[in-house]
Design a protein around this motif. Structure first.
Motif, PDB file in Angstrom:
ATOM      1  N   ALA A  11     -27.872 -29.876 -32.886  1.00 52.52           N
ATOM      2  CA  ALA A  11     -28.392 -29.327 -31.784  1.00 52.52           C
ATOM      3  C   ALA A  11     -28.206 -27.927 -31.501  1.00 52.52           C
ATOM      4  O   ALA A  11     -26.956 -27.685 -31.672  1.00 52.52           O
ATOM      5  N   ASN A  13     -27.281 -24.792 -28.777  1.00 50.86           N
ATOM      6  CA  ASN A  13     -26.975 -24.359 -27.362  1.00 50.86           C
ATOM      7  C   ASN A  13     -26.533 -23.036 -27.623  1.00 50.86           C
ATOM      8  O   ASN A  13     -25.789 -22.660 -28.359  1.00 50.86           O
ATOM      9  N   PRO A 245     -34.595 -25.018 -30.151  1.00 45.83           N
ATOM     10  CA  PRO A 245     -34.262 -26.301 -29.046  1.00 45.83           C
ATOM     11  C   PRO A 245     -35.132 -27.435 -29.303  1.00 45.83           C
ATOM     12  O   PRO A 245     -34.733 -28.256 -28.947  1.00 45.83           O
ATOM     13  N   THR A 248     -34.539 -29.184 -32.299  1.00 42.76           N
ATOM     14  CA  THR A 248     -33.215 -29.727 -32.524  1.00 42.76           C
ATOM     15  C   THR A 248     -32.683 -30.594 -31.676  1.00 42.76           C
ATOM     16  O   THR A 248     -31.633 -31.094 -31.551  1.00 42.76           O
ATOM     17  N   GLY A 249     -33.095 -30.221 -30.266  1.00 45.74           N
ATOM     18  CA  GLY A 249     -32.542 -30.707 -29.059  1.00 45.74           C
ATOM     19  C   GLY A 249     -31.439 -29.608 -28.736  1.00 45.74           C
ATOM     20  O   GLY A 249     -31.113 -28.666 -29.654  1.00 45.74           O
ATOM     21  N   GLY A 250     -31.013 -29.945 -27.566  1.00 50.18           N
ATOM     22  CA  GLY A 250     -29.933 -28.713 -27.092  1.00 50.18           C
ATOM     23  C   GLY A 250     -30.643 -27.961 -26.077  1.00 50.18           C
ATOM     24  O   GLY A 250     -31.822 -28.091 -25.585  1.00 50.18           O
ATOM     25  N   SER A 286     -35.344 -26.528 -23.064  1.00 48.11           N
ATOM     26  CA  SER A 286     -34.664 -27.584 -23.613  1.00 48.11           C
ATOM     27  C   SER A 286     -35.674 -28.872 -24.126  1.00 48.11           C
ATOM     28  O   SER A 286     -36.490 -28.721 -23.456  1.00 48.11           O
TER      29      SER A 286
END
Ligand code: EPZ
Length: 422
Positions: A11, A13, A245, A248-250, A286
């Motif tokens: 993820a 960030n 993001p 991938t998520g985050g 996000s």
């Protein structure tokens, strides 16, 4: 040729700084030809296409100095010593055609190689040529070059584009600033890069109204002065990294991002369940929860969904929940990323200008090949979410439009590295 290797699953960030717009800088740089005085561009992106434009302008007699690690470009064209834009440079970058209008307006003659097509389409320049003829230019196509003359200078006229063309609008706009009398451009492109060019030309003393709308009116002036102008934020780099993001998520903040540059794109992300929020230093993106939702996308001239973000959006939709339909209306062959994504396990059915994408649980890493600038970055995005390792080859395409992509993504936790090729 270098390759980039991504190991998917992390993820992301952190924060990604967004650079100045490649497609604004490539039309702002030729504007130096319109004046004997210096033009300074700040917030310039550090890209190979910018270096190519520098070489082209220097071949015409301009002086171009990159300062502050390339973020500032000092250009001056006191005298144009060569009026031929050579095929060898033009064939590398189609935007070279943008020296035609300003050189013709300033000097009364110009010889520019026809750019030829590229991977995404034939990409003719007939609309550029018709626009200059409407301003009194005489054009002759000979040996793959366009020979343009306007012995008594250009004169204002009415230019009505049958279809929206960013580059033809830019050539016409620059040429019209020094034409005698009034020019009206109808069905002009409304992209932010046009507005940015108009603002720079206004700083140089040009009389322009209506930039950013389909009708632009220009009162010609005798000469233009120098100026200092900040290159507008790159909305395509911005949209590209907003998708990181999302895939991938985050949670990632895109520093310098402005919602009005990507509003149609951001609406589609919202529809897909991706949160886009304006924060103090840019945009924060996000994924709300779980995979993105399938959405339908149709590319269109600004303010519609940008064709330059279609390939990247397809990478997201390959892992979305459901079936998405992407329609590419601007270029005739802009789905070359699809076969490479399919090698990563994507389910995509391309029929002409329409791609039907059925989302899958997870993509699988593979050796893939970049074919054009935006297709190559969509493969990087897919690799961020894929299981295992993805190797993207021929990343010189990538370096044309993205500053140090592996550094920007690694800073947010991506497992990504560049491998020098032979
Ligand atoms: C600009 O190209 C951008 N390039 C492209 O970005 C972008 O995809 C495109 O605009 C559309 O937004 C730069 O700004 C350097 P057009 P341009 O003239 O000006 C047809 C990237 O990835 N056409 O708006 O060449 C053309 O074939 C690049 O950064 C004619 O038929 O695009 C296309 O189908 C890729 N005759 C359509 O119009 C002409 O004389 C739109 O092209 C000119 C264009």
């Amino acid at each position: 040729m270098d390759s980039i290797i991504v190991t998917g699953g992390n993820a992301l960030n952190g924060t990604i700084p967004i650079a100045g717009a490649k497609n604004a800088c490539l039309t702002l740089m030729p504007a130096t030809l319109l004046s004997e005085e210096p033009l300074t561009l700040t917030n310039a992106p550090r890209l190979s296409d910018i270096k190519t434009m520098q070489l082209l302008l220097e071949s015409l007699g301009s002086e171009v100095t990159a300062l502050n690690d390339g973020k500032v470009l000092a250009l001056s064209s006191g005298t144009i010593t060569n009026h031929v834009a050579d095929y060898d440079i033009v064939r590398k970058m189609r935007a070279s055609i943008l020296v035609l209008g300003p050189m013709l307006a300033r000097e009364g003659h110009a010889v520019v190689s026809l750019p030829g097509g590229c991977a995404i389409g034939a990409r003719p320049v007939d609309l550029h040529l018709k626009a200059l003829e409407a301003l009194g230019a005489e054009l002759e196509l000979r040996d793959g070059y366009v020979h343009a003359t306007a012995r008594s200078g250009l004169k204002g006229g009415r230019i009505t584009f049958p279809m929206v063309s960013v580059g033809a609008t830019e050539n016409a706009l620059m040429a019209a600033t020094l034409a005698r009398g009034t020019t009206v451009i109808e069905n002009a492109a409304c992209e932010p890069e046009i507005t940015d060019l108009a603002h720079c030309l206004q700083r140089m003393g040009a009389q322009i109204e209506g930039e950013g709308t389909p009708t632009i009116t220009i009162q010609g002036v005798d000469r233009l002065s120098g100026a200092t102008h900040p290159v507008v934020t790159d909305r395509i780099e911005l949209g590209t990294y907003m998708l990181a993001p999302a895939i991938t998520g985050g949670e990632v903040t895109l520093e310098g991002g402005r919602l009005e540059l990507v509003s149609a794109f951001a609406e589609k992300l919202d529809e897909a369940g991706i949160a886009v929020e304006t924060v103090e230093n840019g945009l924060k993106v996000s994924r709300r929860n779980g995979p993105a939702r399938a959405v339908d996308v149709r590319t269109a001239p600004f303010p519609g969904f940008p064709t330059d973000l279609q390939a990247q959006m397809m990478a997201l939709l390959c892992t979305a929940d459901g079936v998405s339909v992407l329609e590419e209306t601007i270029f005739e062959n802009r789905f070359m990323h699809a076969p490479e994504l399919i090698r990563m396990g994507a389910q995509i059915d391309v029929q002409g200008g329409v791609a039907r994408v059925t989302g899958v649980e997870r993509l699988r890493g593979a050796q893939v090949m970049a074919t054009d600038l935006r297709a190559s970055v969509s493969l990087i995005l897919a690799g961020l979410a894929a299981e295992g390792e993805t190797q993207v080859n021929r990343v010189y395409h990538l370096d044309r439009g993205y500053e140090r992509v592996e550094e920007k993504l690694a800073a947010c936790g991506a497992a990504i590295r560049r491998v020098a090729g032979e």
